[in-house]
Motif scaffolding. Structure first.
Motif, PDB file in Angstrom:
ATOM      1  N   TYR A 175      -3.406   4.426  13.872  1.00 55.85           N
ATOM      2  CA  TYR A 175      -3.002   2.891  15.791  1.00 55.85           C
ATOM      3  C   TYR A 175      -3.954   1.883  14.560  1.00 55.85           C
ATOM      4  O   TYR A 175      -5.142   2.658  13.794  1.00 55.85           O
ATOM      5  N   ILE A 176      -3.659   1.230  13.538  1.00 55.29           N
ATOM      6  CA  ILE A 176      -3.889   0.152  12.954  1.00 55.29           C
ATOM      7  C   ILE A 176      -3.631  -0.995  13.539  1.00 55.29           C
ATOM      8  O   ILE A 176      -2.588  -1.881  13.959  1.00 55.29           O
ATOM      9  N   ALA A 199       0.962  -1.470   0.331  1.00 52.98           N
ATOM     10  CA  ALA A 199       0.105  -0.020  -0.230  1.00 52.98           C
ATOM     11  C   ALA A 199       0.975   1.416  -0.145  1.00 52.98           C
ATOM     12  O   ALA A 199       0.481   2.660  -0.700  1.00 52.98           O
ATOM     13  N   LEU A 200       2.012   1.208   0.951  1.00 53.70           N
ATOM     14  CA  LEU A 200       3.168   2.306   0.802  1.00 53.70           C
ATOM     15  C   LEU A 200       3.495   2.543  -0.249  1.00 53.70           C
ATOM     16  O   LEU A 200       5.054   3.553  -0.170  1.00 53.70           O
ATOM     17  N   GLU A 201       3.747   2.151  -0.889  1.00 56.41           N
ATOM     18  CA  GLU A 201       4.394   1.196  -2.114  1.00 56.41           C
ATOM     19  C   GLU A 201       6.140   1.198  -1.834  1.00 56.41           C
ATOM     20  O   GLU A 201       7.227   2.148  -2.687  1.00 56.41           O
ATOM     21  N   ARG A 227      -6.476   0.337   2.191  1.00 59.85           N
ATOM     22  CA  ARG A 227      -6.912   1.335   1.733  1.00 59.85           C
ATOM     23  C   ARG A 227      -6.712   1.905   2.902  1.00 59.85           C
ATOM     24  O   ARG A 227      -7.004   3.445   3.052  1.00 59.85           O
ATOM     25  N   LYS A 228      -6.823   1.316   4.131  1.00 54.15           N
ATOM     26  CA  LYS A 228      -6.770   1.811   5.828  1.00 54.15           C
ATOM     27  C   LYS A 228      -5.283   2.865   5.492  1.00 54.15           C
ATOM     28  O   LYS A 228      -5.205   3.491   6.286  1.00 54.15           O
ATOM     29  N   VAL A 229      -4.367   1.965   4.641  1.00 59.88           N
ATOM     30  CA  VAL A 229      -3.035   2.053   5.367  1.00 59.88           C
ATOM     31  C   VAL A 229      -2.610   3.192   4.189  1.00 59.88           C
ATOM     32  O   VAL A 229      -2.202   4.488   5.226  1.00 59.88           O
ATOM     33  N   LYS A 230      -3.561   3.275   2.545  1.00 62.34           N
ATOM     34  CA  LYS A 230      -2.957   4.635   1.739  1.00 62.34           C
ATOM     35  C   LYS A 230      -4.259   5.691   2.645  1.00 62.34           C
ATOM     36  O   LYS A 230      -3.298   6.720   2.797  1.00 62.34           O
ATOM     37  N   LYS A 231      -5.492   5.446   3.624  1.00 59.27           N
ATOM     38  CA  LYS A 231      -5.336   6.501   3.810  1.00 59.27           C
ATOM     39  C   LYS A 231      -5.205   7.277   5.120  1.00 59.27           C
ATOM     40  O   LYS A 231      -4.567   8.393   5.629  1.00 59.27           O
ATOM     41  N   SER A 248      -9.164  -0.833  12.771  1.00 53.08           N
ATOM     42  CA  SER A 248      -8.969  -2.029  12.879  1.00 53.08           C
ATOM     43  C   SER A 248      -8.972  -2.977  11.602  1.00 53.08           C
ATOM     44  O   SER A 248     -10.100  -1.922  11.019  1.00 53.08           O
ATOM     45  N   ALA A 249      -8.380  -3.783  11.621  1.00 54.43           N
ATOM     46  CA  ALA A 249      -8.573  -4.645   9.895  1.00 54.43           C
ATOM     47  C   ALA A 249      -8.303  -6.323  10.185  1.00 54.43           C
ATOM     48  O   ALA A 249      -8.238  -6.797  11.560  1.00 54.43           O
TER      49      ALA A 249
END
Lengths: 189, 291, 391, 96
Positions: free
Chosen positions: B197-198, B26-28, B184-188, B173-174
């Motif tokens: 915090y995820i 996600a962070l490439e 998606r959450k990491v990109k956001k 949470s995921a």
């Protein structure tokens, strides 16, 4: 062996600027060309606890960092510590006690039962007049210099103007000068 | 491009390896990783066998939050923030137990860090000892199911709420059951300035007593039973939940895992299962999970 | 510029001139005013290119510096006592990771009983951790050692954390003239930090790997070599410092009156000045005593210690800590350095937990040892009469 | 063998590739290229980063890398097209 010229011990209570008094004189003494060292009793003292601080002046770098057990001078900022604290402990026979005390030196000398020279000054009253607060450390700095002549009054006034700023500096400078003149008069030098 | 290479030492079917790959993708690869001691560190950072394709540091068990804060400060001071985001990978024990102090400090100071808790619900690196995120009833080596004790007592520490209470701009949470959602959450998170915090549910085949073929299915059941709510908070507001179509009874999730097997044999097992169901019901109510 | 300042400020001012990139700290007496001074400088925009942060604990502060140092930053912290012990896990880790973090430890006793006052027990506990450790005698020396610490720590032959030990209260709270360095002097001495490796996405290396038995030993061998190389690097850098500033603090050890001394006295830290004073006084009276000041404690300059003490029949070490179950930690090191020689050996633990060490106490111990009135071995200095009871 | 001792134990990236983990498992995935829709689900979910979508002629299909595949079966369990089967390695097959 030690080249210490003067050892001074200051007594008072936490919050009265006992440490600052020694520090200001260390700076002023340095301006006069002395090596100086000041330090507090290293404690966890809170406001109101009896505290002490120390000052050494010398022509040579100062290497002794132990507390001062045999002072040349004892400066008392607060009359109420006399008694609970043995302020004259170890004072040299030719030493002097300079105390903030509302009564005359003879009365204090008698109540303490000491043999050394004692000088008193009502620094609390002077501080109230000049500062509106009973913070006596600057008055006692003036008194010390007035009683001993060891440090130039001009150096002390220069220091106090570096220490404080604006109106407060001037108020303290006036207070120091008054205490200095008073003590100089008392000691007649 | 590979950021977490093949040849690492994870067990076959390892959940956290899946999570890590999706986060890095996600962070490439534009990130700095601080990793606490744990399974991930051991499987990936042996000297001269590193699996990492991004700058990575492991220092200690309990300090990844602080180490990440230090990297972020250094990048700021050295004017190198454009190089990438700072990411923490920490296990549930490193997050909720031993490292909660440095995590709290990092969140409190709001460092620009994405903190990923890889939640496999016990100290799995050292062989399944209970952590603050071990769920009720789980058989671990330090909460072993026996004649009178039925595994871990008490519930999972609510790290999501703890993170939200720190005033974080983003908390989520995921689950590895939903890999696109992780990305998606990491990109956001990467687009938001400040501490994020995820917490990702990452089944552990060994500790949970499942097969690699059940890694994803068990993670999905945790979601479908409402035992692992998938939620998203922005600036303290619950902004999104993954709704559950037909909520399943917790037994369906519990029965496929060896760590809960005793609950189906012990005379008092049903009591615990009922309590676990109560937790699921409360989760569903709290987050309004039922569709 | 010579100015009367407190010990704290002498450190903070020197740190500022070293242009650190990240300062992380946590307050603890008697260190706090060092970081308070730095915080004030930061707040006034005087620390350019620097991020200052107060961490959630000393452990957090040290951990922040690990991340920052690995990312290529010049880093600083200050602590002492319980704070140092709380940091210790991280500092030992930083040593193994070869991160040149510089810290000032304002030596303070360890709990229990709780004591905020000075002795050397805290830093002694970290003796074997891979940190370079020096002890300073004055605030001028403390001030001067800050740029030197960065230079040595960051030397590519060394790359280890560097801890400057200064006596808490005795130095930190002392107000005395210090010739403060200026930016040009420090710039001419200390180049910007150029880390040989650091975390960057341009070259994504892996830091903090674990080493299986097949290679762990070799890492420790290399660390030991770096530590021993630091002996030479320190020596060179001490000399260079003297050339740049004109202030010569000597080498690892500084010996005085040792050529013909029958009794050699070993001291470390702020007590040394007074010991020297007492030695000079005794010399005037024809008493053959000498002084060995130990500045570098880790790496331990065993060769220099042995050379300096080879002529003395009696050795007396003033300890500021105890290695419980054996003797005083400095005495243990000195004795081991003297292996092969066989002087009489005495060590005295004085000034524990901030108990003031009056000149008279030093004089009495020295005279008693000189006159053969004391049994060889480890002793405590002045101990009051006491009675051991349960409650 | 000479041990390379780097400063602080710093390691070069992606060296785990030197560790072939393909012999860990008892099973291996077989992709039915007819059924495979190249949806990438298996690629995203493989813990070992060893199943990728590659072009084969006109189509794209999932191809496992047996050098690293540990035979966990995640790809099999998640394939929405039912295109992956797990097979027992020959060596583990017991002859009747």
């Amino acid at each position: 062996m030690s080249d210490i010229l003067v050892e001074v011990r200051f007594h008072g209570r936490g919050g009265q600027g006992v440490v600052t008094a020694a520090d200001m004189l260390a700076v002023a003494g340095f301006k006069d060309g002395y090596y100086t060292l000041s330090f507090p009793t290293f404690g966890a003292e809170k406001r109101g606890t009896p505290v002490a601080s120390f000052l050494r002046l010398s022509d040579e770098p100062i290497v002794s960092r132990d507390e001062i057990y045999y002072p040349d001078y004892v400066v008392v900022m607060d009359p109420t510590v006399i008694g609970p604290v043995k302020v004259d402990a170890g004072i040299k026979s030719d030493g002097k006690i300079i105390a903030n005390y509302p009564k005359g030196p003879e009365e204090l000398k008698e109540s303490m039962g000491v043999d050394v020279e004692v000088y008193t000054i009502n620094a609390t009253r002077m501080a109230m007049e000049h500062l509106g607060r009973p913070i006596t450390n600057t008055a006692m700095v003036g008194a010390f210099v007035g009683a001993t002549g060891i440090i130039k009054i001009d150096s002390v006034l220069e220091t106090v103007r570096e220490w404080f700023s604006g109106e407060l500096a001037e108020k303290n400078a006036k207070l120091i000068t008054e205490a200095y003149n008073y003590m100089k008069e008392v000691c007649k030098w | 491009m590979t950021y977490f290479a093949s040849g690492h030492g994870a067990c076959p079917g390892c959940g956290l390896a899946i999570a890590v790959r999706n986060v890095l993708d996600a962070l490439e690869g534009k990130c700095f990783v601080a990793n606490s001691t744990g399974c991930l560190e051991i499987i990936s950072s042996q000297y001269e066998r590193s699996a990492w394709g991004v700058p990575y540091i492991h220092s200690l068990f309990e300090n990844a939050g602080a180490v990440a804060a230090g990297i972020e400060l250094a990048l700021k001071a050295l004017k190198r923030t454009d190089e990438g985001k700072v990411v923490v990978f920490a296990g549930d024990g490193a997050t909720a137990d031993i490292g909660i102090g440095t995590l709290s400090g990092m969140m409190d100071r709001n460092h620009d860090v994405i903190y990923i808790c890889l939640d496999n619900e016990a100290y799995q690196n050292t062989g399944n000892q209970q952590s603050g995120l071990t769920p009720m009833g789980s058989n671990t080596t330090t909460t072993p199911a026996g004649a009178i004790m039925l595994g871990k007592t008490g519930r999972k520490k609510d790290m999501i709420s703890i993170a939200v209470a720190h005033g974080l701009p983003y908390v989520a949470s995921a689950s590895v059951a939903f890999h696109a959602d992780i990305r998606r959450k990491v990109k956001k998170a990467a687009e938001i300035e400040g501490a994020k915090y995820i917490q990702i549910h990452t089944p552990c085949v060994t500790g949970w007593g499942i097969d690699g073929k059940q890694t994803i299915t068990s993670a999905k059941l945790a979601y479908e039973t409402a035992l692992y709510p998938i939620v998203e908070f922005e600036n303290g507001e619950l902004t999104r939940v993954r709704k559950i179509k037909e909520r399943k009874p917790v037994e369906e999730y519990l029965k496929i895992q060896r760590r809960f097997r005793h609950l189906f044999k012990h005379p008092r097992g049903q009591e615990i299962i009922n309590l676990i169901q109560k937790i699921a019901d409360e989760n569903a109510k709290k987050y309004n999970l039922d569709l | 510029m010579k100015k009367v300042v407190r010990g704290f400020y002498s450190i903070a001012h020197a740190v500022k001139l070293c242009k650190p990139n990240v300062i992380a700290a946590y307050p603890i007496t008697p260190q706090t005013e060092i970081v308070e001074n730095l915080a004030k400088m930061y707040s006034n925009g005087e620390l350019e290119g620097c991020e200052y942060v107060t961490a959630e604990s000393e452990f957090g502060a040290a951990s922040i510096l690990v991340g920052a140092s690995a990312a290529g930053a010049r880093t600083f912290t200050a602590t002492c006592s319980q704070g140092l012990i709380l940091m210790s896990e991280v500092l030992l880790n930083a040593a193994g990771m070869r991160l040149p973090i510089v810290l000032v430890n304002t030596n303070r006793a360890l709990s229990a009983p709780l004591s905020i006052w000075n002795d050397h027990q805290d830093s002694m506990v970290l003796r074997d951790g891979g940190l370079i450790q020096i002890h300073v005698e004055t605030n001028q020396e403390a001030h001067d050692m800050v740029p030197l610490a960065f230079k040595v720590a960051e030397n590519s032959k060394v790359m280890l954390p560097f801890m400057i030990n200064m006596d808490g209260f005795k130095l930190t709270h002392a107000y005395e003239p210090v010739d403060l360095l200026d930016q040009d002097t420090v710039d001419s001495f200390l180049p910007p930090y150029n880390p040989p490796v650091y975390m960057t996405t341009k070259n994504p290396l892996t830091f903090g790997c674990y080493a299986p038995p097949h290679c762990y030993t070799e890492f420790r061998v290399v660390m030991q070599r770096a530590m021993m190389r630091a002996l030479d690097v320190l020596e060179e850098t001490y000399r260079e410092w003297a050339e740049v500033t004109g202030r010569d603090w000597g080498g690892h050890v500084v010996g005085e009156f040792l050529d013909d001394a029958e009794l050699a006295i070993v001291s470390m830290g702020s007590l040394t000045g007074m010991v020297r004073d007492v030695v000079k006084e005794l010399r005037k009276n024809g008493v053959k005593v000498g002084l060995l000041k130990i500045r570098t404690f880790r790496p331990f300059p065993a060769k220099q210690v042995k050379e300096a003490l080879k002529n003395a029949n009696k050795i007396l070490v003033f300890e500021r800590a105890v290695s419980f179950g054996y003797e005083g930690p400095v005495g243990i090191e000195v004795k081991s350095a003297l292996f092969g020689l066989n002087p009489e050996f005495y060590s005295f633990a004085v000034g524990l937990g901030g108990r003031d060490v009056p000149r008279e106490e030093l004089m009495k111990i020295i005279t008693d040892v000189y006159e053969g009135k004391v049994e060889q071995g480890f002793h405590f200095g002045t101990v009051k009469e006491f009675e051991e009871v349960i409650v | 063998m000479v041990v390379r001792v780097t400063l602080g134990g710093v390691s070069k990236p992606l060296l785990s590739k030197n560790m072939k983990t393909g012999d860990w498992g008892t099973e291996y995935p077989v992709v039915d290229e007819e059924k495979c829709t190249a949806c990438k689900t298996c690629e995203h979910l493989c813990p070992d980063a060893c199943i990728v979508i590659v072009e084969k002629g006109d189509t794209k299909v999932a191809v496992p890398d047996y050098d690293y595949c540990k035979g966990c079966g995640v790809c099999f369990s998640v394939c929405p097209a039912d295109a992956i089967k797990m097979e027992l390695k020959e060596i583990y097959k017991v002859e009747d």
